[in-house]
Scaffold this motif. Structure first.
Motif, mmCIF file in Angstrom:
data_model
loop_
_atom_site.group_PDB
_atom_site.id
_atom_site.type_symbol
_atom_site.label_atom_id
_atom_site.label_comp_id
_atom_site.label_asym_id
_atom_site.label_seq_id
_atom_site.Cartn_x
_atom_site.Cartn_y
_atom_site.Cartn_z
ATOM 1 N N LYS A 191 27.641 34.514 42.174
ATOM 2 C CA LYS A 191 28.487 34.061 43.275
ATOM 3 C C LYS A 191 29.708 33.321 42.737
ATOM 4 C CE LYS A 191 28.327 31.357 47.565
ATOM 5 N NZ LYS A 191 27.468 30.517 48.455
ATOM 6 N N THR A 192 29.489 32.511 41.700
ATOM 7 C CA THR A 192 30.594 31.798 41.068
ATOM 8 C C THR A 192 31.567 32.776 40.405
ATOM 9 O OG1 THR A 192 29.182 29.871 40.663
ATOM 10 C CG2 THR A 192 31.200 30.058 39.343
ATOM 11 N N LEU A 193 31.010 33.795 39.733
ATOM 12 C CA LEU A 193 31.860 34.806 39.095
ATOM 13 C C LEU A 193 32.693 35.533 40.135
ATOM 14 C CD1 LEU A 193 32.837 36.563 36.762
ATOM 15 C CD2 LEU A 193 30.780 37.983 37.061
ATOM 16 N N ARG A 194 32.101 35.873 41.254
ATOM 17 C CA ARG A 194 32.860 36.576 42.283
ATOM 18 C C ARG A 194 34.001 35.710 42.802
ATOM 19 N NH1 ARG A 194 32.579 41.110 45.335
ATOM 20 N NH2 ARG A 194 33.888 40.996 47.189
ATOM 21 N N ALA A 195 33.746 34.417 42.966
ATOM 22 C CA ALA A 195 34.810 33.510 43.419
ATOM 23 C C ALA A 195 35.944 33.477 42.399
ATOM 24 C CB ALA A 195 34.239 32.115 43.649
ATOM 25 N N GLN A 196 35.601 33.476 41.110
ATOM 26 C CA GLN A 196 36.619 33.499 40.054
ATOM 27 C C GLN A 196 37.422 34.793 40.111
ATOM 28 O OE1 GLN A 196 34.361 32.967 36.464
ATOM 29 N NE2 GLN A 196 33.981 30.779 36.815
ATOM 30 N N VAL A 197 36.726 35.899 40.323
ATOM 31 C CA VAL A 197 37.391 37.202 40.410
ATOM 32 C C VAL A 197 38.387 37.226 41.564
ATOM 33 C CG1 VAL A 197 36.963 39.620 41.049
ATOM 34 C CG2 VAL A 197 35.580 38.529 39.269
ATOM 35 N N GLU A 198 37.987 36.672 42.699
ATOM 36 C CA GLU A 198 38.888 36.622 43.843
ATOM 37 C C GLU A 198 40.093 35.733 43.559
ATOM 38 O OE1 GLU A 198 36.489 35.356 47.102
ATOM 39 O OE2 GLU A 198 35.482 37.288 47.333
ATOM 40 N N ASN A 199 39.866 34.585 42.915
ATOM 41 C CA ASN A 199 40.962 33.672 42.597
ATOM 42 C C ASN A 199 41.925 34.265 41.577
ATOM 43 O OD1 ASN A 199 39.965 31.709 44.341
ATOM 44 N ND2 ASN A 199 38.735 30.710 42.759
ATOM 45 N N GLN A 200 41.412 35.104 40.698
ATOM 46 C CA GLN A 200 42.254 35.753 39.688
ATOM 47 C C GLN A 200 43.013 36.954 40.251
ATOM 48 O OE1 GLN A 200 39.385 36.720 36.654
ATOM 49 N NE2 GLN A 200 39.044 34.578 36.072
ATOM 50 N N GLY A 201 42.765 37.288 41.503
ATOM 51 C CA GLY A 201 43.459 38.411 42.135
ATOM 52 C C GLY A 201 42.984 39.775 41.687
ATOM 53 N N LEU A 202 41.772 39.848 41.130
ATOM 54 C CA LEU A 202 41.287 41.115 40.592
ATOM 55 C C LEU A 202 40.783 42.070 41.678
ATOM 56 C CD1 LEU A 202 39.456 39.945 37.341
ATOM 57 C CD2 LEU A 202 41.786 40.769 37.636
ATOM 58 N N LEU A 203 40.699 41.593 42.906
ATOM 59 C CA LEU A 203 40.341 42.481 44.011
ATOM 60 C C LEU A 203 41.579 43.023 44.722
ATOM 61 C CD1 LEU A 203 37.281 40.587 45.554
ATOM 62 C CD2 LEU A 203 37.285 42.457 43.909
ATOM 63 N N GLN A 204 42.763 42.643 44.214
ATOM 64 C CA GLN A 204 44.024 43.139 44.771
ATOM 65 C C GLN A 204 44.504 44.343 43.975
ATOM 66 O OE1 GLN A 204 45.022 41.676 47.632
ATOM 67 N NE2 GLN A 204 43.182 40.392 47.351
#
Length: 445
Positions: A115-128
């Motif tokens: 869950k923490t990793l996913r939050a980091q991924v979202e903050n890094q813009g990797l889902l864009q």
């Protein structure tokens, strides 16, 4: 009923009713076909009636009946706020305060760390995404199709030119397959609607297939990969036995639909050559007609209209049909080897109720990165990252991979990477191993 809460009947409207407090045991008792509850972020939902209207199909959501679906829900829905309006009427209560957030024997530390990793991924813009990446990919598909037609239109339909035309068309079809996969996973546009519209164009007009058929089938695979009765990709219609469990079960029960100890040999005859041109296209047409999916059928027919308009003047009716089948034949080899190298050699078993990270890592592996491997596989050489983050645009897989590997090392979860040729070979090796297990159980147990 837990903690004095009030239960509802299957499919009963919940608005205006007191919300209940439930235990995991109570939630797990509602996992039947006509009585389905699930948990998301400790909230309990009755999905019995909603499952029939679920855009991803009733089966994929039904696979999580009686379970915690938090991680799957997060993985599949890029717009949480939009989906919440559908969840609200289904809410019937929450887990009791004494109940853990994870059901069964899931590792709470792994769940929290992912869950923490996913939050980091979202903050890094990797889902864009960068839409230009995908439209350049579309352009190269159109160019391949145009070249294939121009070659035979300008220089004739001799065997060599026809073979070259077929290879170009098969390449375009394979690459269109990877591209429709991107739009189907909602990984290109921010608005899901635009992804759905372009998905129908790519899979329908460029490939002659059905977006709804693909969605309902493929999301099941992602939700429960390599799990018998839940992942349609391992439903081999008794032609093959897979993994280490199924062969022994078949052997003990003396089930012999095929000589499974030779499946690694007849795989070359019935697997890669026939999956797309025979099985998939029969299933696609049957599904569209039986479900009266006229929109997808219209998109599919537009492909055939375009193809035959281009090639009947050059090859005639029977010649253009033969050309189409040969292109599908070539594409099918490409598709089968790429898609199966990540899953067939991995763990295949009955439901074990693992957390998202563990379940996906046990059923998937990666292939080494290179420009060719990325292009050839549609970036599905990063199968691990794709399964963990199915809405992530593929051009970001290599950026998240080191973070995933680090998390796996922390928790002692194997993160497997192979060469392309090792991946291909392991398909055959795995089939032989499973066949040998079947023969031993068939003869001696």
């Amino acid at each position: 009923m837990g903690g004095g809460g009030q239960q509802t009947e299957p499919g009963e409207p919940t608005s205006g009713k007191a919300k209940g407090v439930y235990t995991w045991e109570e939630v797990q008792s509602h996992s039947g076909k006509n009585d389905q509850w699930l948990v998301i972020d400790r909230k309990v939902y009755n999905i019995t009636q909603w499952a029939k209207r679920h855009p991803g199909g009733f089966r994929v959501i039904g696979h999580y009946a009686g379970e915690d679906a938090t991680e799957a829900f997060t993985a599949f829905h890029p717009d949480y706020k939009f989906v919440q309006k559908f969840l609200k009427p289904l809410l019937i209560g929450e887990l009791a305060a004494t109940e853990p957030s994870q059901d069964r024997d899931k590792n709470a530390a792994i769940v929290q760390d992912f869950k923490t990793l996913r939050a980091q991924v979202e903050n890094q813009g990797l889902l864009q995404s960068h839409p230009s990446f995908f439209f350049l990919h579309l352009a190269h598909i159109v160019l391949l199709e145009a070249l294939a037609w121009l070659i035979v239109w300008m220089w004739g339909t001799g065997w060599i030119l026809t073979l070259l035309c077929s290879v170009l068309l098969a390449t375009a079809q394979s690459q269109a397959g990877w591209l429709q996969h991107d739009f189907g996973h909602l990984s290109v546009f921010k608005r899901s609607r635009w992804n759905h519209v372009v998905h129908k164009f790519v899979i329908g007009h460029l490939k002659g297939a059905s977006a709804n058929w693909w969605n309902h089938r493929h999301f099941q695979h992602h939700a429960k990969p390599n799990i018998f009765t839940k992942d349609p990709d391992i439903n081999m219609l008794n032609i093959f036995v897979l993994g280490q469990t199924q062969p022994v079960e078949y052997g003990i029960k003396k089930i012999k639909h095929m000589p499974y100890n030779h499946q690694h040999q007849y795989f070359f005859l019935v697997g890669p050559p026939l999956l797309i041109p025979v099985y998939f296209y029969m299933q696609i047409m049957k599904t569209m007609i039986s479900r009266r999916d006229w929109v997808d059928l219209a998109w599919s027919l537009s492909y055939y209209l375009r193809f035959f308009s281009c090639y009947i003047p050059l090859y005639g009716v029977f010649g253009s049909l033969a050309l189409m089948f040969f292109v599908r034949f070539l594409e099918s080899h490409w598709f089968v080897w790429v898609t199966q190298m990540n899953h067939i050699p991995m763990d295949i078993d009955h439901e074990k109720h693992k957390d998202w990270l563990t379940m996906q890592l046990q059923s998937t592996c990666n292939i080494e990165q290179s420009f060719f491997n990325d292009w050839f596989s549609g970036h599905l050489n990063f199968q691990i990252e794709h399964h963990l983050f199915p809405t992530m645009p593929r051009h970001n897989y290599h950026l998240v991979a080191p973070q995933v590997r680090e998390l796996c090392e922390k928790h002692g979860i194997p993160y497997r990477v192979k060469t392309l040729w090792r991946g291909f070979a392991d398909i055959v090796t795995s089939l032989k191993s499973s066949g040998d297990l079947w023969l031993d159980a068939y003869l001696h147990k």
